[in-house]
Write a protein that holds these residues in place. Structure first.
Motif, short mmCIF file in Angstrom:
data_model
loop_
_atom_site.label_atom_id
_atom_site.label_comp_id
_atom_site.label_asym_id
_atom_site.label_seq_id
_atom_site.Cartn_x
_atom_site.Cartn_y
_atom_site.Cartn_z
N ASP A 234 0.83 -1.07 0.10
CA ASP A 234 -0.10 0.04 -0.11
C ASP A 234 0.96 1.23 0.00
N LEU A 235 2.01 1.24 0.60
CA LEU A 235 2.89 2.36 0.62
C LEU A 235 4.40 1.79 0.57
N VAL A 236 5.11 2.53 -0.18
CA VAL A 236 6.46 2.12 -0.71
C VAL A 236 7.32 3.34 -0.23
N VAL A 237 8.40 3.31 0.58
CA VAL A 237 9.40 4.12 0.91
C VAL A 237 10.50 3.97 0.16
N ILE A 238 11.09 5.10 -0.36
CA ILE A 238 12.45 5.02 -0.95
C ILE A 238 13.44 6.04 -0.34
N ASN A 239 14.45 5.46 0.13
CA ASN A 239 15.48 6.29 0.79
C ASN A 239 16.80 6.11 0.11
N LEU A 240 17.09 6.73 -0.69
CA LEU A 240 18.55 6.54 -1.89
C LEU A 240 19.08 7.86 -2.05
N PHE A 241 20.22 7.88 -2.43
CA PHE A 241 20.94 9.02 -3.00
C PHE A 241 22.05 9.15 -2.14
N GLN A 242 22.07 8.61 -0.81
CA GLN A 242 23.12 8.84 -0.05
C GLN A 242 24.59 8.27 -0.43
N ASN A 243 24.39 7.18 -0.92
CA ASN A 243 25.68 6.73 -1.25
C ASN A 243 26.28 7.51 -2.79
N ASP A 244 25.20 7.72 -3.61
CA ASP A 244 25.60 8.45 -4.99
C ASP A 244 26.42 9.86 -4.43
N SER A 245 25.82 10.43 -3.41
CA SER A 245 26.20 12.05 -2.87
C SER A 245 27.87 11.91 -2.64
N TRP A 246 28.42 10.61 -2.10
CA TRP A 246 29.75 10.52 -1.87
C TRP A 246 30.41 10.05 -3.10
N LEU A 247 29.93 9.12 -3.80
CA LEU A 247 30.72 8.47 -4.86
C LEU A 247 30.97 9.56 -6.20
N VAL A 248 29.88 10.31 -6.36
CA VAL A 248 30.13 11.24 -7.59
C VAL A 248 31.32 12.03 -7.54
N ASN A 249 31.68 12.20 -6.34
CA ASN A 249 32.96 13.20 -6.07
C ASN A 249 34.20 12.22 -5.88
#
Length: 358
Positions: A234-249
């Protein structure tokens, strides 16, 4: 001859004792499974964080037979809603006394996987009840259903490392007290936790991103596909982008080179990648409400562009059932502690109560 007769008597007694027990095999409908679990006639294979199995019975004790791929997984033994023990299955098939000395009467036992799939698989074979004890109909299916797509924060990485060393081994990980599990219990909802420490949307610390993992039954096998018709949250929670925020640098990192070459991704690239993953989730769950969140590590600190990337991606879809909510930066080193996981759960629970109708 006397010893031969003695051995025969002992064998018969053991056989009678075994016969008197009630054995509930892995494929028995009296067992209720939760999570992406591969099942055969003889076993249930658990790998994802928060996968679990429950059984109702009348009696004072219950045992279970398990085997672990690496002996690197831990399970909470939960009786009538209370964690009473932790088991650490070994490399060989073994019987574990899960609970004993219970008050006579009806009980519900749950085995809950604390550790994520990186720690390997566990095979469950059967439960055993003592003589005179009785198995009851399987626990009812919860009315509410949730699924989380996340990284180490959602897995509960190092959440019980009380020394503050941020150790990510199985000893220090407890998915039962991750914010995801706490929220699911608050709403009496079933939980599927499709998460992996280190994973991202565009880049991870290893050669696998969420859009390549989210549809797997066995996360380690690209050919093992999950049947989405088996579970509709009924409900989906997506908690992503933390690792991207480090690795793109980190242009020297092997995964940066593999994913981006020598040029860091642009904001448009990151926004489009998030939007594309969100569209995949929406395609699998057309009616679900979806919360796109981020936190509580430094991707949400003041001045971070990452919440804005998510807001832009969500706005582009113009979907009234997709919300954004960002959990404030905890401003402490390492991954969220048990206390910080609870704070995350409190924050997101309040948002769900104010926003979601289910």
């Amino acid at each position: 001859m006397r010893y031969k007769h003695l051995f025969t008597v002992v064998a018969v007694m053991m056989s009678l004792e075994s016969w008197a027990q009630t054995v509930i095999k892995a494929n028995d409908p009296h067992i209720r499974y939760s999570g992406r679990i591969a099942r055969t006639d003889s076993t249930a294979e658990l790998s994802w964080s928060a996968t679990s199995l429950k059984i109702n019975f009348i009696g004072t004790e219950i045992s279970g037979v398990l085997k672990d791929e690496r002996s690197d997984n831990n399970y909470n033994v939960i009786v009538d809603g209370n964690v009473i023990n932790i088991i650490h299955p070994e490399l060989y098939k073994k019987t574990y006394k899960l609970a004993f000395g219970l008050t006579p009467g009806k009980h519900t036992l749950e085995l809950f996987k604390r550790t994520e799939w990186a720690m390997g698989k566990t095979w469950f074979y059967e439960f055993t009840l003592a003589k005179g004890e009785k198995v009851l109909p399987a626990p009812l299916e919860p009315k509410r259903k949730m699924e989380f797509f996340g990284n180490s924060i959602t897995c509960g990485y190092a959440d019980i490392d009380t020394a503050g060393k941020d150790r990510g081994t199985s000893t220090y990980e407890d998915g039962y007290i991750s914010y995801a599990a706490i929220i699911a219990r608050h709403f009496d909802a079933e939980l599927y936790n499709t998460s992996k420490s280190g994973i991202g949307i565009t880049i991870s610390w290893f050669p696998l991103v969420m859009s390549e993992m989210y549809d797997r039954l066995d996360a380690s096998d690209p050919y093992s596909k999950w049947d989405f018709s088996k579970y509709t949250p009924d409900l989906v929670v997506i908690n992503l982008f933390q690792n991207d925020s480090w690795l793109v640098n980190m242009p020297a990192h092997a995964e940066f080179k593999a994913r981006f070459g020598t040029t860091p991704p642009t904001p448009d690239f990151l926004i489009n990648a998030y939007r594309d993953f969100l569209k995949k989730v929406r395609g699998k769950y057309p009616q679900a409400q979806i919360i796109c969140t981020l936190g509580s590590m430094d991707a949400t600190k003041a001045g971070s562009p990452w919440p804005g990337y998510i807001e832009t991606a969500v706005a582009a879809l113009n979907d009234k059932k997709i919300y954004t909510h960002f959990i404030p930066y905890k401003n402490t080193p390492g991954h969220p502690s048990a206390k910080e996981q609870q704070a995350m759960a409190d924050d997101l629970t309040a948002f769900i109560e104010q926003t979601v109708s289910w």
